[in-house]
Design a protein around this motif. Structure first.
Motif, short mmCIF file in Angstrom:
data_model
loop_
_atom_site.label_atom_id
_atom_site.label_comp_id
_atom_site.label_asym_id
_atom_site.label_seq_id
_atom_site.Cartn_x
_atom_site.Cartn_y
_atom_site.Cartn_z
N ALA A 1 0.83 -1.21 0.00
CA ALA A 1 0.00 0.00 0.00
C ALA A 1 0.86 1.26 0.00
CB ALA A 1 -0.93 0.00 1.22
N THR B 1 -3.10 6.05 2.89
CA THR B 1 -3.15 4.75 3.58
C THR B 1 -3.57 4.88 5.03
OG1 THR B 1 -0.81 4.91 4.15
CG2 THR B 1 -1.35 3.81 2.09
N PHE C 1 -8.27 2.12 6.95
CA PHE C 1 -8.60 0.95 6.16
C PHE C 1 -9.33 -0.08 7.01
CE2 PHE C 1 -4.38 0.22 7.93
CZ PHE C 1 -4.54 -1.01 8.53
N TYR D 1 -9.24 0.69 1.51
CA TYR D 1 -8.86 1.99 2.05
C TYR D 1 -10.03 2.94 1.92
CZ TYR D 1 -4.20 0.39 2.78
OH TYR D 1 -3.13 -0.30 3.26
#
Ligand SMILES: [Zn+2]
Length: 127
Positions: free
Chosen positions: A71, A78, A81, A96
């Motif tokens: 990611a 990021t 999530f 995400y």
């Protein structure tokens, strides 16, 4: 092998909010379709709110670390999530999300952005 997919390609609905449009509340649920076996996994808006905010992971530590590394290179944001493992075939997946607030009525919502999936039949993910 890990791959990234638009959330709209996997989820029947990728936008949640408390907003009411023309007297109709927007849907609070969605379903993810496993790319490997076709199993549908249902989610509620609050699953994203609680799971993503607390940064809980249901994945094995080795799998979560691989997805984290992937990611960092492929996902622009990021921070928040939610992840899970397909109960049918064991495919590891993560979505995400972005939380937002604002609008005319002080609405708040969640947008699902990108999905990453890790195939369980590779040594890296199995470990
Ligand atoms: Zn599956």
């Amino acid at each position: 092998m890990i791959s990234t997919i638009q959330a709209t390609d996997r989820f029947e609905n990728t936008e949640f909010s408390n907003e009411v449009l023309d007297g109709m509340a927007l849907p609070l649920t969605t379903a993810y379709t496993c790319s490997q076996c076709g199993t549908q996994i249902g989610f509620h808006k609050r699953d994203f709110e609680t799971g993503a905010r607390e940064h809980r992971s249901n994945l094995k530590p080795g799998v979560a670390r691989l997805l984290d590394e992937f990611a960092r290179e492929h996902i622009p944001d990021t921070r928040d999530f939610l992840d899970w493992v397909c109960p049918q075939c064991g495919l590891a997946a993560r979505v995400y999300v972005r939380f937002w607030a604002g609008g005319k009525h002080g609405d708040a919502g969640v947008s699902l952005l990108s999905v990453i999936e890790g195939q369980p039949d590779t040594d890296e993910v199995r470990g």
